[in-house]
Enzyme design. Sequence first.
Site, PDB file in Angstrom:
ATOM      1  N   ASP A 235      10.382 -17.653   6.173  1.00  0.00           N
ATOM      2  CA  ASP A 235      10.188 -16.424   5.370  1.00  0.00           C
ATOM      3  C   ASP A 235       8.983 -15.692   5.970  1.00  0.00           C
ATOM      4  OD1 ASP A 235       9.532 -14.545   3.380  1.00  0.00           O
ATOM      5  OD2 ASP A 235       8.551 -16.076   2.130  1.00  0.00           O
TER       6      ASP A 235
ATOM      7  N   ALA B 216       3.652 -15.951   7.466  1.00  0.00           N
ATOM      8  CA  ALA B 216       4.997 -16.522   7.594  1.00  0.00           C
ATOM      9  C   ALA B 216       4.971 -17.889   6.930  1.00  0.00           C
ATOM     10  CB  ALA B 216       5.373 -16.664   9.056  1.00  0.00           C
ATOM     11  N   LYS B 217       6.015 -18.193   6.191  1.00  0.00           N
ATOM     12  CA  LYS B 217       6.135 -19.512   5.583  1.00  0.00           C
ATOM     13  C   LYS B 217       7.309 -20.229   6.255  1.00  0.00           C
ATOM     14  CE  LYS B 217       5.348 -16.744   2.705  1.00  0.00           C
ATOM     15  NZ  LYS B 217       4.687 -15.410   2.820  1.00  0.00           N
TER      16      LYS B 217
ATOM     17  N   ASP C 195      12.967 -10.868   1.206  1.00  0.00           N
ATOM     18  CA  ASP C 195      12.215 -11.793   0.352  1.00  0.00           C
ATOM     19  C   ASP C 195      12.533 -11.523  -1.120  1.00  0.00           C
ATOM     20  OD1 ASP C 195      10.957  -9.306   0.521  1.00  0.00           O
ATOM     21  OD2 ASP C 195       8.934 -10.133   0.612  1.00  0.00           O
TER      22      ASP C 195
ATOM     23  N   ASP D  56       6.984 -11.395  -7.750  1.00  0.00           N
ATOM     24  CA  ASP D  56       6.492 -11.986  -6.505  1.00  0.00           C
ATOM     25  C   ASP D  56       5.186 -11.293  -6.131  1.00  0.00           C
ATOM     26  OD1 ASP D  56       5.942 -12.800  -3.923  1.00  0.00           O
ATOM     27  OD2 ASP D  56       8.009 -12.630  -3.213  1.00  0.00           O
TER      28      ASP D  56
HETATM   29  N1  LIG Z   1      -4.740 -15.564  -6.653  1.00  0.00           N
HETATM   30  C1  LIG Z   1      -3.970 -14.564  -6.211  1.00  0.00           C
HETATM   31  N2  LIG Z   1      -3.529 -13.641  -7.084  1.00  0.00           N
HETATM   32  C2  LIG Z   1      -2.743 -12.625  -6.665  1.00  0.00           C
HETATM   33  N3  LIG Z   1      -2.382 -12.437  -5.401  1.00  0.00           N
HETATM   34  C3  LIG Z   1      -2.819 -13.316  -4.507  1.00  0.00           C
HETATM   35  C4  LIG Z   1      -3.613 -14.428  -4.855  1.00  0.00           C
HETATM   36  N4  LIG Z   1      -3.870 -15.144  -3.724  1.00  0.00           N
HETATM   37  C5  LIG Z   1      -3.262 -14.493  -2.737  1.00  0.00           C
HETATM   38  N5  LIG Z   1      -2.649 -13.393  -3.192  1.00  0.00           N
HETATM   39  C6  LIG Z   1      -1.900 -12.398  -2.436  1.00  0.00           C
HETATM   40  O1  LIG Z   1      -0.920 -13.053  -1.699  1.00  0.00           O
HETATM   41  C7  LIG Z   1      -0.871 -12.500  -0.386  1.00  0.00           C
HETATM   42  C8  LIG Z   1      -0.414 -13.569   0.566  1.00  0.00           C
HETATM   43  O2  LIG Z   1       0.635 -14.251  -0.039  1.00  0.00           O
HETATM   44  P1  LIG Z   1       2.151 -14.277   0.456  1.00  0.00           P
HETATM   45  O3  LIG Z   1       3.022 -14.442  -0.736  1.00  0.00           O
HETATM   46  O4  LIG Z   1       2.269 -15.279   1.559  1.00  0.00           O
HETATM   47  O5  LIG Z   1       2.315 -12.793   1.036  1.00  0.00           O
HETATM   48  P2  LIG Z   1       3.482 -12.204   1.950  1.00  0.00           P
HETATM   49  O6  LIG Z   1       4.777 -12.877   1.519  1.00  0.00           O
HETATM   50  O7  LIG Z   1       3.450 -10.776   1.609  1.00  0.00           O
HETATM   51  O8  LIG Z   1       3.142 -12.504   3.365  1.00  0.00           O
HETATM   52  C9  LIG Z   1      -2.269 -11.972  -0.134  1.00  0.00           C
HETATM   53  O9  LIG Z   1      -2.227 -10.766   0.576  1.00  0.00           O
HETATM   54  C10 LIG Z   1      -2.813 -11.693  -1.519  1.00  0.00           C
HETATM   55  O10 LIG Z   1      -2.764 -10.304  -1.851  1.00  0.00           O
HETATM   56  C1  LIG Z   2       8.348  -4.766  -0.905  1.00  0.00           C
HETATM   57  C2  LIG Z   2       7.957  -5.596   0.299  1.00  0.00           C
HETATM   58  C3  LIG Z   2       6.962  -4.822   1.156  1.00  0.00           C
HETATM   59  C4  LIG Z   2       7.283  -6.882  -0.221  1.00  0.00           C
HETATM   60  O1  LIG Z   2       6.837  -7.653   0.879  1.00  0.00           O
HETATM   61  P1  LIG Z   2       5.787  -8.850   0.736  1.00  0.00           P
HETATM   62  O2  LIG Z   2       4.798  -8.489  -0.297  1.00  0.00           O
HETATM   63  O3  LIG Z   2       6.584 -10.069   0.288  1.00  0.00           O
HETATM   64  O4  LIG Z   2       5.233  -9.072   2.111  1.00  0.00           O
HETATM   65  C5  LIG Z   2       9.217  -6.005   1.149  1.00  0.00           C
HETATM   66  O5  LIG Z   2      10.130  -6.655   0.336  1.00  0.00           O
HETATM   67  C6  LIG Z   2       9.859  -4.807   1.805  1.00  0.00           C
HETATM   68  O6  LIG Z   2       9.448  -4.374   2.855  1.00  0.00           O
HETATM   69  N1  LIG Z   2      10.915  -4.226   1.151  1.00  0.00           N
HETATM   70  C7  LIG Z   2      11.629  -3.109   1.688  1.00  0.00           C
HETATM   71  C8  LIG Z   2      11.848  -2.049   0.648  1.00  0.00           C
HETATM   72  C9  LIG Z   2      12.724  -2.473  -0.509  1.00  0.00           C
HETATM   73  O7  LIG Z   2      12.759  -3.659  -0.880  1.00  0.00           O
HETATM   74  O8  LIG Z   2      13.408  -1.598  -1.085  1.00  0.00           O
HETATM   75  K   LIG Z   3       6.113  -9.601  -2.685  1.00  0.00           K
END
Ligand SMILES: Nc1ncnc2c1ncn2[C@@H]1O[C@H](COP(=O)(O)OP(=O)(O)O)[C@@H](O)[C@H]1O
Ligand SMILES: CC(C)(COP(=O)(O)O)[C@@H](O)C(=O)NCCC(=O)O
Ligand SMILES: [K+]
Length: 243
Positions: A6, A12-13, A95, A116
């Site tokens: 993901d 990245a996970k 996602d 999320d």
């Molecule tokens: N305690 C928290 N509460 C809310 N958001 C958080 C917290 N810890 C991390 N985050 C958010 O999660 C993001 C990273 O998490 P992740 O879900 O892996 O993001 P992405 O899927 O967008 O790469 C960080 O940018 C931060 O904004």
């Molecule tokens: C809304 C998001 C930026 C969230 O991404 P994330 O916070 O998980 O990195 C992503 O799902 C995205 O680029 N969506 C495209 C626009 C849409 O979902 O309509």
């Molecule tokens: K998100």
Amino acid sequence: MNLIIDIGNTKAKIAFFDGGEIVDIVAESNQSLGCLKAFCSKYPVEQGIVATVIDLSEKVLADLAALPFPLLWLNHQTPLPVVNLYETPETLGYDRMAAVVGANEQFPHRDILVIDAGTCITYEFIDSKGQYHGGNISPGMQMRFKALHQFTGRLPLVDTNGRKLPMGRDTETAIRAGVMKGMEYEISGYIESMKHKYPELLVFLTGGDDFSFDSSVKSIIFADRFLVLKGLNRILNYNNGRI
Ligand SMILES: Nc1ncnc2c1ncn2[C@@H]1O[C@H](COP(=O)(O)OP(=O)(O)O)[C@@H](O)[C@H]1O
Ligand SMILES: CC(C)(COP(=O)(O)O)[C@@H](O)C(=O)NCCC(=O)O
Ligand SMILES: [K+]
């Protein structure tokens, strides 16, 4: 075993699933997926799935192409175990779709709000008939802190660590409480208004690494850090034999 990748806007996970269970997981840079090869050689992987919401570097694309098993690239044409009513499925973040599939798998006949909280906060609604209706996108926590700093002349960059007050008493506590309480009120507001419309609503919360609430909201939500990964695993198994 299944390899689940993901790729989000921050991280990245990468996870390995045996049946429905997570065996191992690592969070990596979304620019390099550095440990992918070494990590994959640890497990007997049969197939994988990749969902990304960013454009990938040549290096990452080459590393993924070199994996010695079939890889499903999630896109808007991938068959899904739920009905997608989003008007522009081709622009929907994968996602978001995966989180919805993960929640629906756990409670297939329930109305569910999926939240999320990652780089952005996304709110999704799927009904008891398995129909995904769409949802909303708002700025994530880091984005809120950064935006206050970046778009003003005087506001410092603050983070979650430090004094937390209900109402700020100096610039730092005002920003911290403004961002964190703002998110909390936003999330509880969604839950409240959706519960009003769908009294039997279930709420899932995922994303981020150390998400915590200190309010009553906490007691009524399922916190599941792995919801997106579980959803991707389900999508991969649903498409078994189609890759
Ligand atoms: N305690 C928290 N509460 C809310 N958001 C958080 C917290 N810890 C991390 N985050 C958010 O999660 C993001 C990273 O998490 P992740 O879900 O892996 O993001 P992405 O899927 O967008 O790469 C960080 O940018 C931060 O904004
Ligand atoms: C809304 C998001 C930026 C969230 O991404 P994330 O916070 O998980 O990195 C992503 O799902 C995205 O680029 N969506 C495209 C626009 C849409 O979902 O309509
Ligand atoms: K998100």
